[in-house]
Scaffold this motif. Structure first.
Motif, mmCIF file in Angstrom:
data_model
loop_
_atom_site.group_PDB
_atom_site.id
_atom_site.type_symbol
_atom_site.label_atom_id
_atom_site.label_comp_id
_atom_site.label_asym_id
_atom_site.label_seq_id
_atom_site.Cartn_x
_atom_site.Cartn_y
_atom_site.Cartn_z
ATOM 1 N N LEU A 250 6.087 4.068 3.449
ATOM 2 C CA LEU A 250 7.178 3.539 4.262
ATOM 3 C C LEU A 250 6.726 3.172 5.673
ATOM 4 C CD1 LEU A 250 10.190 5.856 3.320
ATOM 5 C CD2 LEU A 250 9.555 3.638 2.357
ATOM 6 N N LEU A 251 5.459 3.435 5.990
ATOM 7 C CA LEU A 251 4.972 3.218 7.352
ATOM 8 C C LEU A 251 3.956 2.090 7.457
ATOM 9 C CD1 LEU A 251 4.510 6.963 8.415
ATOM 10 C CD2 LEU A 251 6.510 5.499 8.740
ATOM 11 N N VAL A 252 3.732 1.383 6.361
ATOM 12 C CA VAL A 252 2.676 0.357 6.358
ATOM 13 C C VAL A 252 2.998 -0.811 7.281
ATOM 14 C CG1 VAL A 252 1.844 0.951 4.060
ATOM 15 C CG2 VAL A 252 3.701 -0.728 4.315
ATOM 16 N N ASN A 253 4.264 -1.011 7.618
ATOM 17 C CA ASN A 253 4.637 -2.127 8.485
ATOM 18 C C ASN A 253 4.850 -1.697 9.937
ATOM 19 O OD1 ASN A 253 4.629 -4.086 6.393
ATOM 20 N ND2 ASN A 253 6.669 -3.407 5.747
ATOM 21 N N LYS A 255 3.899 -0.828 13.789
ATOM 22 C CA LYS A 255 2.935 -1.399 14.715
ATOM 23 C C LYS A 255 1.691 -0.515 14.758
ATOM 24 C CE LYS A 255 6.248 -3.691 17.786
ATOM 25 N NZ LYS A 255 6.765 -3.783 19.180
ATOM 26 N N PHE A 256 0.532 -1.131 14.772
ATOM 27 C CA PHE A 256 -0.745 -0.413 14.767
ATOM 28 C C PHE A 256 -0.809 0.542 13.578
ATOM 29 C CE2 PHE A 256 0.651 -1.261 19.123
ATOM 30 C CZ PHE A 256 -0.344 -2.155 19.522
ATOM 31 N N ALA A 257 -0.426 0.010 12.410
ATOM 32 C CA ALA A 257 -0.330 0.823 11.197
ATOM 33 C C ALA A 257 -1.657 1.466 10.821
ATOM 34 C CB ALA A 257 0.193 -0.020 10.033
ATOM 35 N N ASP A 258 -2.780 0.839 11.212
ATOM 36 C CA ASP A 258 -4.083 1.410 10.857
ATOM 37 C C ASP A 258 -4.353 2.716 11.585
ATOM 38 O OD1 ASP A 258 -4.216 -0.162 13.243
ATOM 39 O OD2 ASP A 258 -6.400 -0.030 13.154
ATOM 40 N N GLN A 259 -3.553 2.998 12.622
ATOM 41 C CA GLN A 259 -3.716 4.244 13.377
ATOM 42 C C GLN A 259 -2.715 5.325 12.955
ATOM 43 O OE1 GLN A 259 -6.182 4.872 15.607
ATOM 44 N NE2 GLN A 259 -7.020 2.853 15.106
ATOM 45 N N VAL A 260 -1.819 5.014 12.013
ATOM 46 C CA VAL A 260 -0.841 6.008 11.560
ATOM 47 C C VAL A 260 -1.569 7.158 10.865
ATOM 48 C CG1 VAL A 260 1.071 6.444 9.967
ATOM 49 C CG2 VAL A 260 1.037 4.348 11.327
ATOM 50 N N GLN A 261 -1.205 8.362 11.217
ATOM 51 C CA GLN A 261 -1.801 9.526 10.569
ATOM 52 C C GLN A 261 -1.297 9.637 9.134
ATOM 53 O OE1 GLN A 261 -0.477 12.456 13.542
ATOM 54 N NE2 GLN A 261 -2.625 12.842 14.025
ATOM 55 N N SER A 262 -2.115 10.180 8.270
ATOM 56 C CA SER A 262 -1.707 10.374 6.878
ATOM 57 C C SER A 262 -0.592 11.410 6.789
ATOM 58 C CB SER A 262 -2.900 10.845 6.042
ATOM 59 O OG SER A 262 -3.266 12.177 6.401
#
Length: 400
Positions: A250-253, A255-262
């Motif tokens: 649900l968090l792939v969109n 902002k700066f999604a590549d920095q979202v923690q698992s």
């Protein structure tokens, strides 16, 4: 590294944001400045003494949830302002220069000193708030201890030291004095009355992304903790705190999604933070064991198994709130109250029992003294801003 302690004096009366700000900000800022280290992360536990608990006996207590959450919200707002103005990261496990501040309420009377011969009351008092004797005996060891150079600060420091000398050996070389703020009073002091007390719950719930666990998240989690009705060990019963944590898909969109923690990282940070509020042991912080999270749900128990934390993955807007019949309390922020109302409606449609909605204050600078870059700190401590900062750092490092 063990956390550090800032032992605050008693809060001003009433607990409005402006009075709390001018009384506490100099002390908190001094401790944060001292702890921010370019080579490592630091954790600072801010202990706030006050007569929070009321009840017929030591083992049957209640608190005023609105009063407690409002005070904690003001403190985390102050932390947000300070960390923003100093450019100090304030999230859990924030890396070098970060100071992870955690607010802990300690039940203690200004008028009556603690009994130094009293045993710590690790047994439940129906709440998660502990008294000063129990706090000193179970929150240890400390890297540094900050105390305030005011009359009330000296009183609390003396009481703390008397208990500490009795319960544990402390390295007094680790004590640091920090400046106190102005203690002002708003008009005539009200008569001492017991505030309206809040019915606590055996099963409470809240949800969120909890990406880079920051002061807003800490407030929300703390508010839910204060709603728990903790049973005595001998009862064989448990209270349960259900934490819905948004799934990665649900968090792939974002902002700066590549920095979202698992999901696993975010869950471990939630448990790490909650352990500060919930675990009690004469072994101190050594007793805190946060398991490595591998699946999409995890259960951890604190306080001899009387407090159960269920972290579950959220894959829709409702999570477990519309399927778990045992949940009777839902905690939401002022920004997500509309979603809470939707949950109540859906729950009724599913034939589940009633659930009480508790709305937590939004961190903001209303009533606080702000200037310059401190303004608008609410967005500057958000998960999006933290991800942006980390993306910029990663880009900068990639150039070398």
């Amino acid at each position: 590294m063990a956390p550090s302690l800032l032992l605050l004096p008693f809060p001003p009366q009433p607990h409005n944001p402006h009075l709390v700000d001018v009384a506490y900000r100099p002390s908190i800022e001094a401790a944060i400045r001292k702890l921010s280290n370019p080579d490592s992360a630091s954790t600072l536990i801010v202990a706030v003494p006050h007569t929070f608990l009321h009840g017929p006996s030591l083992f049957h207590q209640q608190l005023s949830w609105p009063e407690c959450q409002s005070l904690v919200a003001t403190l985390y707002s102050i932390v947000g302002l300070i960390c923003t103005s100093l450019s100090v990261p304030s999230e859990v496990r924030g890396g070098p220069t970060s100071v992870d501040v955690r607010v802990v309420l300690v039940d203690h009377s200004k008028d009556v000193g603690p009994d130094i011969s009293a045993a710590p009351r690790i047994a439940a008092n129906n709440t998660t708030v502990v008294d000063l004797v129990t706090f000193v005996a179970t929150y240890k060891p400390w890297s540094r201890i900050f105390h305030v150079d005011s009359e009330m600060g000296a009183l609390m420091f003396k009481r703390f030291c008397n208990l500490a000398e009795w319960k544990q050996k402390l390295p007094f070389s680790s004590f640091f004095e920090v400046p106190g703020g102005m203690v002002m009073h708003s008009g005539e002091q009200p008569e001492k009355t017991t505030p309206t007390l809040t019915k606590t719950h055996r099963v409470a719930c809240l949800g969120g992304t909890f990406d880079y666990l920051h002061p807003g998240h800490k407030l929300l989690l703390t508010a839910g903790v204060h709603l728990l009705d903790v049973p005595p060990v001998e009862s064989g019963q448990k209270c349960r705190y259900v934490i819905g944590i948004t799934g990665d898909q649900l968090l792939v969109n974002k902002k700066f999604a590549d920095q979202v923690q698992s999901w696993q990282q975010r869950t471990e940070n939630v448990l790490d933070f909650l352990a500060t509020l919930l675990e009690l042991s004469l072994d101190g912080f050594e007793a805190v064991k946060i398991p490595r999270v591998t699946g999409n749900s995890t259960r951890v128990e604190f306080r001899n198994g009387t407090v159960v934390i269920d972290c579950v993955e959220i894959t829709d807007v409702y999570g477990p709130t519309v399927t778990d019949p045992e949940i009777t309390a839902l905690v939401v922020s002022g920004e997500t109250k509309a979603g809470g109302d939707d949950v109540l409606k859906k729950r009724r449609e599913n034939g589940l029992g009633p659930m009480e909605l508790f709305t937590v204050d939004v961190l903001d600078s209303n009533g606080l003294v702000t200037e310059g870059k401190s303004e608008g700190f609410e967005s500057k401590i958000s998960s999006t801003t933290i991800r942006r900062r980390r993306a910029e750092q990663a880009k900068s490092q990639a150039k070398f």
